[in-house]
Structure formats: structure tokens, C-alpha cells
Design a protein around this motif. Sequence first.
Motif, PDB file in Angstrom:
ATOM      1  N   HIS A   1       0.820  -1.213   0.000  1.00 46.69           N
ATOM      2  CA  HIS A   1       0.000   0.000   0.000  1.00 46.69           C
ATOM      3  C   HIS A   1       0.859   1.272   0.000  1.00 46.69           C
ATOM      4  O   HIS A   1       0.396   2.333  -0.409  1.00 46.69           O
ATOM      5  CB  HIS A   1      -0.931   0.003   1.211  1.00 46.69           C
ATOM      6  N   ARG A   2       2.116   1.147   0.447  1.00 40.23           N
ATOM      7  CA  ARG A   2       2.989   2.327   0.448  1.00 40.23           C
ATOM      8  C   ARG A   2       3.355   2.771  -0.974  1.00 40.23           C
ATOM      9  O   ARG A   2       3.623   3.948  -1.209  1.00 40.23           O
ATOM     10  CB  ARG A   2       4.246   2.024   1.270  1.00 40.23           C
TER      11      ARG A   2
ATOM     12  N   HIS B   1       0.455   4.799  -1.916  1.00 40.19           N
ATOM     13  CA  HIS B   1       0.557   6.057  -1.180  1.00 40.19           C
ATOM     14  C   HIS B   1       1.578   6.990  -1.847  1.00 40.19           C
ATOM     15  O   HIS B   1       1.320   8.194  -2.051  1.00 40.19           O
ATOM     16  CB  HIS B   1       0.968   5.744   0.268  1.00 40.19           C
TER      17      HIS B   1
ATOM     18  N   TYR C   1      -4.047   0.396   5.532  1.00 40.72           N
ATOM     19  CA  TYR C   1      -2.846   0.377   6.377  1.00 40.72           C
ATOM     20  C   TYR C   1      -3.129  -0.341   7.704  1.00 40.72           C
ATOM     21  O   TYR C   1      -2.314  -1.133   8.187  1.00 40.72           O
ATOM     22  CB  TYR C   1      -2.378   1.802   6.665  1.00 40.72           C
TER      23      TYR C   1
ATOM     24  N   LEU D   1      -0.105  -1.595   9.960  1.00 39.29           N
ATOM     25  CA  LEU D   1       0.796  -0.445   9.799  1.00 39.29           C
ATOM     26  C   LEU D   1       0.100   0.790  10.391  1.00 39.29           C
ATOM     27  O   LEU D   1      -0.284   1.724   9.689  1.00 39.29           O
ATOM     28  CB  LEU D   1       1.125  -0.229   8.317  1.00 39.29           C
TER      29      LEU D   1
ATOM     30  N   GLU E   1       1.626   4.288   9.824  1.00 36.12           N
ATOM     31  CA  GLU E   1       1.376   4.814   8.489  1.00 36.12           C
ATOM     32  C   GLU E   1      -0.047   5.348   8.381  1.00 36.12           C
ATOM     33  O   GLU E   1      -0.300   6.384   7.741  1.00 36.12           O
ATOM     34  CB  GLU E   1       1.594   3.718   7.435  1.00 36.12           C
ATOM     35  N   ALA E   2      -1.001   4.661   9.006  1.00 31.23           N
ATOM     36  CA  ALA E   2      -2.401   5.109   8.996  1.00 31.23           C
ATOM     37  C   ALA E   2      -2.530   6.466   9.688  1.00 31.23           C
ATOM     38  O   ALA E   2      -3.219   7.377   9.198  1.00 31.23           O
ATOM     39  CB  ALA E   2      -3.286   4.076   9.680  1.00 31.23           C
TER      40      ALA E   2
END
Length: 590
Positions: A35-36, A39, A60, A65, A68-69
Motif C-alpha cells: 500500500h505504500r 501512497h 494500512y 501499519l 502509516e495510517a
Amino acid sequence: MAQVCLVQKRSCIVCNMSELYTATATAAVTPCLDHRLVHAQAITTGTTDRSFYNSLITLYSKSNLLSEALRVFHHHIPSPNVVSWTALISACAGTPLAFLHFISMLRHPTLPNQRTFASLFKTCASLPSLSFGIQLHSLSLKFSLSAQPFVGSALVNFYSKCRLPLEAYKVFDEIPQRDEVCFAAMIVGLAGNSRPADALSVFGAMKACNVGSTLYSMSGALRAASELAALEQCRIIHGHAVSTGFYSNVIVATGLVDGYGKAGIVSDARRIFDELLPRLNAVGWNAMMSGYAQQGDQRTVVELFNLMEAQGLVPDEYSFLAILTSMYNACLVNEANWWLTRMKVDYGLEPGLEHYTCLVGALGRAGHLDDAERIAMTMPFEPDAAVWRILLSCCAMHGAADMAWAMGRRLMELDQQDDSAYVIVANVLATNGRWDEVAEVRKLMKDRMVKKEGGRSWIEVRGKVHVFLAGDRRHERSHEIYAKLGQLMEKIEELGYSPVWQEMSHEVEESVKKATLWYHSEKLAVAFGLVSDAAPPGKALRIVKNLRICKDCHEAFKYISCVVEREIIVRDVNRYHRFLNGTCTCGDCW
């Protein structure tokens, strides 16, 4: 080649970004996708769409994570809406951070929705936090959301986890349009709070309302049926599981094995076990072994244990608990000690308190009271009430009044309100004719305002559970019940039955003693089973007792099984008793 890979990766990112723009907070993406990367692509393209970042927070959090969220929420959403806040609160579910973010949300100010409350109630249940949950309940009432199915089911679960089943039922009762999730939450909550009859009643109401079953409602109903040893209810749920397609599910299958086993029908439990064997895990095997263990059938339990290993499954603490329980019920001291040692040496498993309790019980029942006490005092656990209670019961079994007094005092030290300590001590003292000390125990009980738990027995007739107390005359067919019981008692006296007077802890006339012993709850349940045709001729009568079956009823049932020419099965707090042709499978050891 590297340029081709980069193009493919960016194509994948753009594709998934397109999905994320329209996804909700619970959207699922390709598991292998980092997901990064999405992002990072959003940052480079200058994406400012709030719904995209709301979804990214959820994704996230599902990937564990949380940092990150939090970064997405604080750096990319300048004006969070209710979905943004709810995604953040859900990301912090199970931690006090969820409460802090909720307070910040209210100060923002942003009003919560159903999903916000549902997530918070889940956190309150897991921590647990009763006080915050009650405040949330008040707030949900203010917003007229508590009666909505989504919030209501979460609220029912919250109160159930906080051991407040009545509050949970009040919430459930106020939901006008209950869906399958609401019913499942209520059934599981009642079953988990030792209210099995109520759980089965809600399950019946769910079916009457034509609301579909879920895996949770099925497993909750099976747990309730198991606790009540309600054979007919177990069969009804079994049929429902087949018709709804849940029968082959491993959780439901295990529940059915457990349900039939606890109802004393190990043959039906074994049939399901054999039929669904490829699907069952160690939990299913343990349930099957437990069913045989309650019958004291240690040979079959050991056979299953060996088969389990041959199937490649690894025995766990519950596997050994089933074996030790079977040894305890069969009063096999040497075997219990051998299996406890094998558990430690051969399997590297540390026995728990329940395992040692089985060994203490086996020693005590076999008459090795001093050895049982020694194990209780030297085991690597502080003895709990169950250990002292089982030792006290063994002292009563062998008439060891002085040791019973000592065990009773230890039990009273742990819980002054434990009525079993006073009752068992008084009974064993009365058996030894020590009436002054009996009076002393009764005075102690009165001074401490200890209420004696009444003995209750129940029998299931055509799907309905009928409960009886000692001397109970509330049943609509009480006249027939007492007439039938009188006939039975007269017939067994002709066969040689003699009352066990030691069960009486009061100095009263013999006629009074006799009348008192005659009308114990389990005898009333048997009489009702006969007058109501609870089972076809030749089939077993099944009784459940909330306490240990008394010696007099145990003796009487041996004779009654001869008179009525059928098997009588009694499940008391310790084990199963199967009376047939004047004998009991427990071998008079219980």
C-alpha cells in the motif's frame, strides 16, 4: 528489462489507485500489493481526494501499519469527515487510543455514525472498559442509533463480554428490526454467560421470525445445548445445520460432537466425528475424547489419542485433560499419574491446574486422601476452590470427618460464600453423628449469610426443558408425578431398596427423613419422564443435575432401572451415570 518491470509496476499502481478512489473503508485490494507504493504514487500525482485517503487508512490498519495510517490522517486529510475519523478509530480498535481519537472527533466537531459506535463498542468489549461503554450507550441513545441493528448488535456483544447478559437482552429487546447479526450476538452472549435456556429460546425465536442463521448463531446454540445436555435441542440444531448447509463447517461439526457427547449420546457424536473426520482439527478430536471421558471410558479415550497422533495431529493440553478426566472418573490412580508424567516428559507440555486437579481427584476417590492433599500442597500452582472442593467431596465419600473439616475451612478461606463447603462438611459430620459440630457449621453459615444453592434437576420432553426442585409441586402435572413416584418407591422397597439415611443432616424422625429423601429433584424428574412418555418404551430417560447426585438417589435409581426395565442416564456436576439392570457405570465411585 528493468524499464519493463517499472512500467508494469506503475501500471499496477495506477489500476489499484483507480479502485481505491471508489472503495469504502473495508475495500480489499490485491494482497501482494504494498500500500505504500500506492501512497507514494498519490503523493507524486498530488492526489487530494479525501475518500481515497480514508480507504488508505483502513488498508494500512489491516496490514498492521498503524503508524502509516496515523501519518495519512494527520498529513493528508486537512478536513476529516465522519468516515475519516471512523477509519482512524477502527485502526486503533482494541486500544485506548480509539477513545482519545473519538474525543478529538467530538471536539472537531464531527458527529459519529453507526460504524463509529460499532467500532468503539468492540474496543470497550475487548479492553474491557465498562464505564466508557456505558457513556457511549448514552450517547448512542441521544443520537437515536442504539436501536439500529449495526450499533445494537455491537452493544449486545459489549454487555455480554462485560458479563451483563440482562443489559444485553434489554438492548436486544429494543431493536425493532433484528437481523441475523443481532440474533447471533444475543445467542452467543447468553450462551457465554451461563444462560443456555435463554440462548436456545432466542435461537427458536430467530427461526420463528425467518431470520437466517449464521455460523455464530449456530455455534452459540450448540454451546447452549451442550451445557444443558439437551439432546432434543441438539438434534433440532443438527437438522437445521444440515438444511442450511452449515453441517460440514468444522466449527459446527465440532459443536455437534461436543453437544451429543455432553448429552451422553457418544454413539451419535462418534457417527458425526467419523463422517466429518477429514475436516476436523485437534479441537474436534478433543471434543470426541471429552465425550468418552465424561463416561469414564478411558480405553476409548486412549485409543482416540493414539489415532489422533497417527493422523499427524499434535495433542495439546486439552487432549491430555480429556485423558486425565477419564482416569479420574474411572478412579485409576496409577494411570493418571503416568499420563501426567508423560505429558511433561514425552510431549514437553506443562500440566495446568486442571490436570493436577484430576490427579488429586483420582487419588482422593481411591481413598488416598493424604497423598491427594500432598499433591495439592506441592503442585506448582496455588490450589483453587475446585481443588479443595474435590478433596472435600472425597473426604465425604470416605467419611473422613476431621479431614473434611480441614478442607472445608480452606475452601471457606477462598470464598466464604461458597455454600458447598458448609453443606458437604455438615453432611459428613452428620454421617458421623457429630451433631454439635453440625450445629456449629449451620450457625457459621447463618452468621455469614450464606445461601445454600438449591438442587435442580431437569429433563427434556419434546424439545422443552422441565426443571424440578426438591419437593417441587409447581409443575402442572405434580399430582401425577407424586403418584408415580410413590408407586416407584414402594416397588423398589419390595426389591430390597433401603434409604441412605446419611444423606440427611438433620436429627428428625424417620418418617420425615423418608419423605424428604423420596422427593429429591432427580427422583421427581424421573417420575415426570415416565408419566410424560419422555422416551419410547425401552429407551433411556435422561436427567441432568446441577449438583452431585446424592447417594440415596444413586441407590434408588439402580432399583428403578430394574422396575421400569429401561436405562436411566443422569449427568451430574461430576460425570455421567448410566443405570441399567441394578448397576451404574460409575462403579459407585463419583
